[in-house]
Design a protein around this motif. Structure first.
Motif, PDB file in Angstrom:
ATOM      1  N   PHE B  40       0.866  -1.176   0.000  1.00 56.69           N
ATOM      2  CA  PHE B  40       0.000   0.000   0.000  1.00 56.69           C
ATOM      3  C   PHE B  40       0.899   1.220   0.000  1.00 56.69           C
ATOM      4  CE2 PHE B  40      -2.063  -3.634   1.621  1.00 56.69           C
ATOM      5  CZ  PHE B  40      -3.381  -3.558   1.188  1.00 56.69           C
ATOM      6  N   TYR B  63      -9.335  -5.501  -1.155  1.00 53.98           N
ATOM      7  CA  TYR B  63      -9.087  -4.378  -0.236  1.00 53.98           C
ATOM      8  C   TYR B  63      -9.912  -3.135  -0.553  1.00 53.98           C
ATOM      9  CZ  TYR B  63      -4.981  -7.149   1.008  1.00 53.98           C
ATOM     10  OH  TYR B  63      -4.158  -8.149   1.418  1.00 53.98           O
ATOM     11  N   ARG B  66     -12.535  -1.166   1.584  1.00 51.14           N
ATOM     12  CA  ARG B  66     -12.085  -0.575   2.847  1.00 51.14           C
ATOM     13  C   ARG B  66     -11.827   0.922   2.756  1.00 51.14           C
ATOM     14  NH1 ARG B  66      -7.279  -4.538   4.961  1.00 51.14           N
ATOM     15  NH2 ARG B  66      -8.561  -6.363   5.312  1.00 51.14           N
TER      16      ARG B  66
ATOM     17  N   ARG C 229      -1.382   0.773   9.450  1.00 53.48           N
ATOM     18  CA  ARG C 229      -0.422   0.405   8.387  1.00 53.48           C
ATOM     19  C   ARG C 229      -0.109  -1.078   8.476  1.00 53.48           C
ATOM     20  NH1 ARG C 229      -1.119   5.406   7.418  1.00 53.48           N
ATOM     21  NH2 ARG C 229      -3.066   4.312   7.057  1.00 53.48           N
ATOM     22  N   ALA C 231      -1.940  -3.399   9.540  1.00 54.95           N
ATOM     23  CA  ALA C 231      -3.083  -4.233   9.160  1.00 54.95           C
ATOM     24  C   ALA C 231      -3.510  -4.023   7.719  1.00 54.95           C
ATOM     25  CB  ALA C 231      -4.251  -3.942  10.098  1.00 54.95           C
ATOM     26  N   ASP C 232      -2.819  -3.137   6.996  1.00 50.13           N
ATOM     27  CA  ASP C 232      -3.200  -2.858   5.615  1.00 50.13           C
ATOM     28  C   ASP C 232      -3.520  -4.127   4.836  1.00 50.13           C
ATOM     29  OD1 ASP C 232      -3.368  -0.189   5.134  1.00 50.13           O
ATOM     30  OD2 ASP C 232      -1.251   0.100   4.647  1.00 50.13           O
ATOM     31  N   LYS C 233      -2.568  -5.071   4.842  1.00 46.46           N
ATOM     32  CA  LYS C 233      -2.737  -6.236   3.984  1.00 46.46           C
ATOM     33  C   LYS C 233      -3.528  -7.354   4.624  1.00 46.46           C
ATOM     34  CE  LYS C 233       1.950  -7.039   4.145  1.00 46.46           C
ATOM     35  NZ  LYS C 233       3.226  -7.755   3.950  1.00 46.46           N
ATOM     36  N   CYS C 234      -3.729  -7.269   5.943  1.00 40.84           N
ATOM     37  CA  CYS C 234      -4.399  -8.371   6.640  1.00 40.84           C
ATOM     38  C   CYS C 234      -5.839  -8.528   6.162  1.00 40.84           C
ATOM     39  CB  CYS C 234      -4.387  -8.136   8.149  1.00 40.84           C
ATOM     40  SG  CYS C 234      -5.260  -9.411   9.067  1.00 40.84           S
ATOM     41  N   LEU C 235      -6.199  -9.754   5.786  1.00 37.97           N
ATOM     42  CA  LEU C 235      -7.555 -10.019   5.321  1.00 37.97           C
ATOM     43  C   LEU C 235      -8.480 -10.348   6.482  1.00 37.97           C
ATOM     44  CD1 LEU C 235      -6.821 -12.362   2.284  1.00 37.97           C
ATOM     45  CD2 LEU C 235      -7.436  -9.956   2.195  1.00 37.97           C
ATOM     46  N   SER C 236      -7.901 -10.510   7.669  1.00 41.70           N
ATOM     47  CA  SER C 236      -8.687 -10.892   8.830  1.00 41.70           C
ATOM     48  C   SER C 236      -9.326 -12.262   8.618  1.00 41.70           C
ATOM     49  CB  SER C 236      -9.788  -9.846   9.081  1.00 41.70           C
ATOM     50  OG  SER C 236      -9.793  -9.455  10.413  1.00 41.70           O
ATOM     51  N   HIS C 288     -10.828  -4.033  11.357  1.00 43.84           N
ATOM     52  CA  HIS C 288      -9.928  -5.193  11.307  1.00 43.84           C
ATOM     53  C   HIS C 288      -8.560  -4.876  11.930  1.00 43.84           C
ATOM     54  CE1 HIS C 288      -8.164  -3.191   7.864  1.00 43.84           C
ATOM     55  NE2 HIS C 288      -7.239  -4.110   7.811  1.00 43.84           N
ATOM     56  N   LYS C 290      -8.030  -3.173  14.597  1.00 45.89           N
ATOM     57  CA  LYS C 290      -8.138  -3.347  16.044  1.00 45.89           C
ATOM     58  C   LYS C 290      -8.050  -4.819  16.422  1.00 45.89           C
ATOM     59  CE  LYS C 290     -10.706   0.726  17.445  1.00 45.89           C
ATOM     60  NZ  LYS C 290     -11.990   1.234  17.929  1.00 45.89           N
ATOM     61  N   ARG C 293      -4.434  -5.771  16.173  1.00 45.01           N
ATOM     62  CA  ARG C 293      -3.754  -5.231  17.350  1.00 45.01           C
ATOM     63  C   ARG C 293      -4.039  -6.118  18.566  1.00 45.01           C
ATOM     64  NH1 ARG C 293      -5.155   0.780  19.470  1.00 45.01           N
ATOM     65  NH2 ARG C 293      -7.175  -0.178  19.853  1.00 45.01           N
ATOM     66  N   VAL C 324      -1.596 -13.672   2.381  1.00 50.34           N
ATOM     67  CA  VAL C 324      -1.065 -12.413   1.864  1.00 50.34           C
ATOM     68  C   VAL C 324       0.347 -12.143   2.389  1.00 50.34           C
ATOM     69  CG1 VAL C 324      -3.306 -11.347   1.441  1.00 50.34           C
ATOM     70  CG2 VAL C 324      -2.236 -11.092   3.675  1.00 50.34           C
ATOM     71  N   ALA C 325       1.001 -13.189   2.891  1.00 50.63           N
ATOM     72  CA  ALA C 325       2.395 -13.126   3.333  1.00 50.63           C
ATOM     73  C   ALA C 325       2.632 -12.086   4.429  1.00 50.63           C
ATOM     74  CB  ALA C 325       3.347 -12.890   2.147  1.00 50.63           C
ATOM     75  N   ASP C 327       3.975 -11.036   7.828  1.00 50.35           N
ATOM     76  CA  ASP C 327       5.132 -11.603   8.525  1.00 50.35           C
ATOM     77  C   ASP C 327       5.210 -11.021   9.933  1.00 50.35           C
ATOM     78  OD1 ASP C 327       7.589 -12.444   9.440  1.00 50.35           O
ATOM     79  OD2 ASP C 327       8.594 -12.139   7.515  1.00 50.35           O
TER      80      ASP C 327
END
Lengths: 278, 314, 356
Positions: B40, B63, B66, C229, C231-236, C288, C290, C293, C324-325, C327
């Motif tokens: 992003f 995404y 969102r 930031r 959590a940007d890529k996290c799909l939850s 997502h 939160k 976190r 989504v890798a 890490d």
């Protein structure tokens, strides 16, 4: 292996009486069937139990009766979800399953000799009623009691049948308000925090307990602080989704605390320390 | 560096610098050279992190719902279908998007790659060389034809409508190969039932497939977990799992572009794309509808036309 | 009990004898996923793999029946699910997965309340831990207070090439070693020296990096940008929680009708929005970021505050399997960096008290 009782398994209990409080709140008198379990169900005001309608689920409900009246347990339940809907269909002699008691409860022993200020909104009076009646049953141990209570409308006031008893008790002030009046209402109209400001309880040698909708609690906490109450003198209860009741399932985890195990009762000092999603 | 990548970074930096968008969603490098990760980019410097290669398998459309601000998104042409579906269902506003199509030569299916090589973790220096994936595993050189490890749908890639994109980078150059059939040609309902009952024995109903899916946005309202109508039971077992996956397959029918996000999210590696492509084929045949073709047409299972009823009766 | 030596060719013979203790589970490579499966004639263990699926579910089962109920003329009858659980052995469990059960113990067997089925399963299971001779690229056990050669579980074994060094760590461990009597020789002083050397080598084989302390994480808790930031890529999607050997959040659910049915305790995931959705509609963790976190704070801060140990064993499964890798090591490094930027030098991080 030592015998371990499975904490997640509830026991049988019987509904002995149902009192209609408001259009969506009923108070259930419940007696645990098994004598031994009933004896061991030692609770303090502010604790809660998990009530079950098997096949539907469990719901976390605070105990509104006082341990000083050991013949029965009382739960005032608002119809709000699937389980509470099912509980509302119960009548006397019906069975219900129950486990508990859970949570820390109010440290009523520590408050001997103090004046008490209760500030409640709506169904939030239920856990506080346990403390109030506990204190009335130990009247000489406590000082003046002030109850400031409000609900959305006159019909939404709970425990109306008990107000007379309270009003007649020694050193007991009961102030009631409603957000919106209905026909025939002769009492006060206005929000709870406004009534609290008017009542202006003294923080000296006092403990303030508040319970109600989150937005009310927010203002009441601010107001109590500005009236001079110290954070240690202000007690509230937190609400959240709970399921296991014993600090494991993870739902009510907020900061390092589990509301079900470490709460639901917190002093404002404790609350201020917790970083979490409320 | 590939020329494509240079152009991609330039475009991203330009959009960010001019303030046309507040963010560019693309792909970047991850801990494994065989896996790209969503990036992003919020400032023009971050644009240098963007990459594009056959390891960029993630469907970034997931995404988009969102963000309320205007964003740019890199997309493989087929994945534009996901965006189109989201537009058709009113989940996105076209004005808030700058869509950059990137010519793609097929993307690696990490599950296939793992099956072929044993462990992605041990693949050192995985890279694309022409139409091959090359890597080292325990000092041993591995070379696999792209056609053997790409997503099933990449072997059946078709031309796309360039007009849909705000920017197009690269020239269409897709793979063409006949996929090795994963199921027998004469597979009938009984065969499928047996197949899925076996696969779903592993399903833990963790719902990761649903959460990862760009077409599944119901979140707390998902009917599979409705407390009131218990469509699926609590017990573990293939029957309950089948009910859930069938329910989901019907809900994403005509909206799923077979990006494989569900399959990749599955901790038990259940080949869910097979289920969705099967349903997708049926939808295409029954309603002459191709996913992602028109942003102004709702998916066929969300509409009702009288002639459909008559056709079924005949 | 004296440490033992088992020749490699005798491993199968010991495994066979262990069957008399109970069900034996070991790492098995499946078609798509590797996991711990019951080994018997048809299923061969493969000790070279670090399994995709952790053995958590063998003791903390995904769906555990708590009770059965019937409503009849005599009222309500509640029966605790009394399923007989046999003794079992988990053979070849890696130190990280083995240690995960100590962490689950802290969460599920705490003095306040004990999870019944878990306590029974735990008591009846013997863990035979195999030191990890080939840690992977995503392993980070040494950063979270572990080691690929960590002595955890009931028996600890390490592969010395042509032989295994076997050490019983508990009475139940001694019991299962005794089952293989005749197959073992006593370990010599040389064996012990070699093992000590290997332990040190293996510890060094896993890269160690500065991780944030409880204090650090408390300081960045309110830094919304940091978490957003992250959590940007996290799909939850929650896949990490299902593959995590220490995640233990659960749900209680009924299955049945008003007349009869069962109640289950089922794994749940803090990554799902409805996890914290209350009946009245209140939900403290709708966003997502939160939830991410919460998961990070729970593992790397809250768990330490409550139990004194980190809620992560560094097995790397969440890294390897994340679609989504994402890490988690990046999170730990970034969090430590963000904090050192304000609170001091990075050098001291490794040795700092984690509860500081």
């Amino acid at each position: 292996m030592a015998a371990i009782t499975d904490m997640l398994v509830p026991v049988n209990a019987t509904v002995t009486d149902v009192i209609g409080e408001t259009p969506d709140v009923k108070t259930f008198k419940i007696k645990i069937d098994d004598g031994n379990y009933r004896e061991s169900f030692a609770y303090r005001p502010g604790q809660f139990a998990e009530l079950s309608i098997l096949g539907i689920g469990e719901s976390t409900i605070s105990i509104t009766s006082t341990p000083t009246r050991p013949d029965y347990l009382e739960f005032s339940i608002k119809r709000i979800g699937l389980v509470t809907e099912a509980i509302h269909t119960l009548v006397s002699c019906n069975k219900i399953a129950l486990r508990g008691p859970y949570g820390n409860g109010f440290p009523v022993e520590d408050w001997k000799g103090k004046d008490l200020v209760f500030v409640a909104g709506g169904i939030g009076l239920a856990p506080l009623r346990s403390v109030i009646n506990y204190m009335l049953d130990n009247r000489d141990d406590y000082g003046r009691i002030q109850l400031i209570y409000g609900a959305r409308s006159p019909q939404d006031l709970v425990f109306r049948w008990e107000y007379d008893t309270w009003r007649q008790a020694k050193d007991f002030d009961l102030e009631i308000t409603v957000d919106g009046a209905s026909e025939g209402w002769m009492g006060r109209v206005g929000f709870v925090p406004a009534l609290l400001k008017e009542a202006a309880p003294s923080p000296e040698n006092a403990i303030a307990l508040t319970c109600g909708p989150p937005v009310m609690i927010k203002f009441v906490l601010q107001d109590l602080v500005s009236m001079g109450f110290k954070s240690d003198q202000i007690i509230t209860t937190l609400e959240s989704k709970m399921q296991c009741g014993v600090g494991q399932c993870g739902r009510c985890n907020i900061g390092p605390k589990y509301i079900c195990k470490d709460g639901p009762v917190f002093t404002l000092t404790e609350l201020n320390k917790i970083k979490g999603d409320f | 560096m590939e020329k494509l990548e240079v152009k991609l970074r330039e475009k991203a930096a330009e959009l960010l610098e001019k303030g046309e968008v507040s963010m560019v969603i693309g792909w970047g490098e991850s801990w494994s050279p065989a896996k790209a990760t969503p990036v992003f980019a919020r400032g023009k410097d971050a644009a240098s992190k963007l990459v594009f290669n056959s390891f960029c398998f993630n469907n970034l459309a997931v995404y988009l719902p969102r963000f309320a601000e205007r964003v740019a998104i890199f997309t493989k042409p087929c994945e534009a279908g996901s965006i189109v579906s989201l537009l058709a269902e009113g989940k996105l506003s076209r004005d808030n998007l700058h869509i950059i199509g990137v010519a793609c030569r097929g993307v690696v299916d990490p599950i296939k790659l793992k099956t072929r090589t044993g462990n992605l973790e041990e693949l050192a220096g995985a890279r694309v060389e022409g139409d091959f994936i090359a890597a080292k595993k325990n000092e041993e050189e591995i070379r696999l034809p792209l056609t053997e490890v790409v997503l099933e749908k990449c072997l059946n890639c078709s031309d796309y409508d360039e007009n849909f994109f705000d920017t197009v980078i690269g020239k269409a150059n897709h793979l063409q190969a006949t996929p090795t059939p994963r199921v027998p040609e004469d597979a009938d309902a009984a065969w499928w039932r047996k197949f899925w009952m076996k696969e779903f024995e592993r399903c833990t109903r963790c719902y990761a497939c649903r959460e990862a899916c760009p077409a599944c946005y119901c979140r707390d309202s998902c009917s599979a977990q409705s407390h009131r109508e218990k469509w699926t039971g609590t017990k573990q077992g293939p029957e309950e799992a089948l009910m859930f996956h069938a329910l989901r397959a019907m809900h994403v029918a005509g909206r799923c572009i077979e990006c494989g996000a569900c399959e990749r999210a599955c901790p038990m590696s259940i080949p869910l794309t097979l289920l969705h492509s099967q349903v997708g084929k049926a939808v295409e045949k029954l309603f002459s509808f191709r996913v992602g073709e028109r942003a102004d047409a709702p998916p066929p299972l969300q509409t009702f036309k009288r002639e459909e009823l008559e056709r079924d009766a005949s | 009990m004296q440490a033992k030596i088992l020749k490699t060719e005798n491993l199968q013979a010991w495994l066979d004898k262990l069957a008399s203790y109970g069900e034996v589970y070991a790492p098995v490579k499946g078609k798509d996923t590797s996991s711990f499966e019951r080994v018997n004639a048809g299923v061969m263990p493969d000790f070279s793999i670090r399994t995709d699926v952790p053995p958590k579910g063998l003791i903390f089962r995904q769906a555990e029946k708590i009770l059965a109920y019937t409503v009849g003329e005599d009222g309500l009858e509640i029966k605790r699910a009394g399923e007989e659980i046999s003794n079992r052995i988990i053979f070849g469990i890696r130190p990280c997965d083995s240690r995960a059960f100590d962490i689950l113990d802290a969460a599920l067997l705490n003095p306040y309340a004990s999870e019944y089925s878990y306590s029974v399963m735990r008591e009846r299971t013997v863990l035979i831990t195999l030191a990890c001779n080939e840690p992977g690229q995503t392993c980070f056990c040494t950063t979270v207070d572990g080691s690929p050669a960590g002595k955890v579980g009931n028996v600890w074994i390490i592969d010395l090439g042509d032989r295994y060094y076997v050490e019983a760590l508990s009475p139940s461990g001694e019991q299962v070693v005794m089952l293989g009597e005749g197959l073992f020789m006593d370990a010599t002083e040389d064996d012990k020296l070699l093992v000590q050397h290997k332990e040190r080598e293996l510890f060094k084989a896993v890269s160690r990096f500065p991780a944030p302390t409880v204090g650090d994480l408390n300081r960045i808790f309110d830094d919304e940008d940091f978490w957003k930031r992250l959590a940007d890529k996290c799909l939850s999607c929650g896949m990490c929680t299902f593959l995590c050997p220490t995640c233990h959040c659960y749900e209680i659910k009924d299955e049945g009708n008003p007349k009869s049915g069962d109640r289950y305790r089922i794994w749940d995931s803090c990554m799902f929005s409805n996890f914290t959705l209350a009946a009245g509609g209140h939900n403290p963790r709708v966003e997502h970021w939160k939830r991410l976190r919460q998961r990070m704070m729970h593992k790397f801060s809250y768990f330490i505050e409550n139990s004194g140990v980190i809620g992560c064993v560094g097995c790397g499964r969440c890294i390897r399997s994340c679609p989504v890798a994402f890490d988690v090591r990046e999170f730990l490094r970034d969090a430590a960096l963000v904090c050192t930027a304000t609170v001091g030098s990075i050098d001291g991080l490794l040795d700092r008290d984690r509860t500081a």
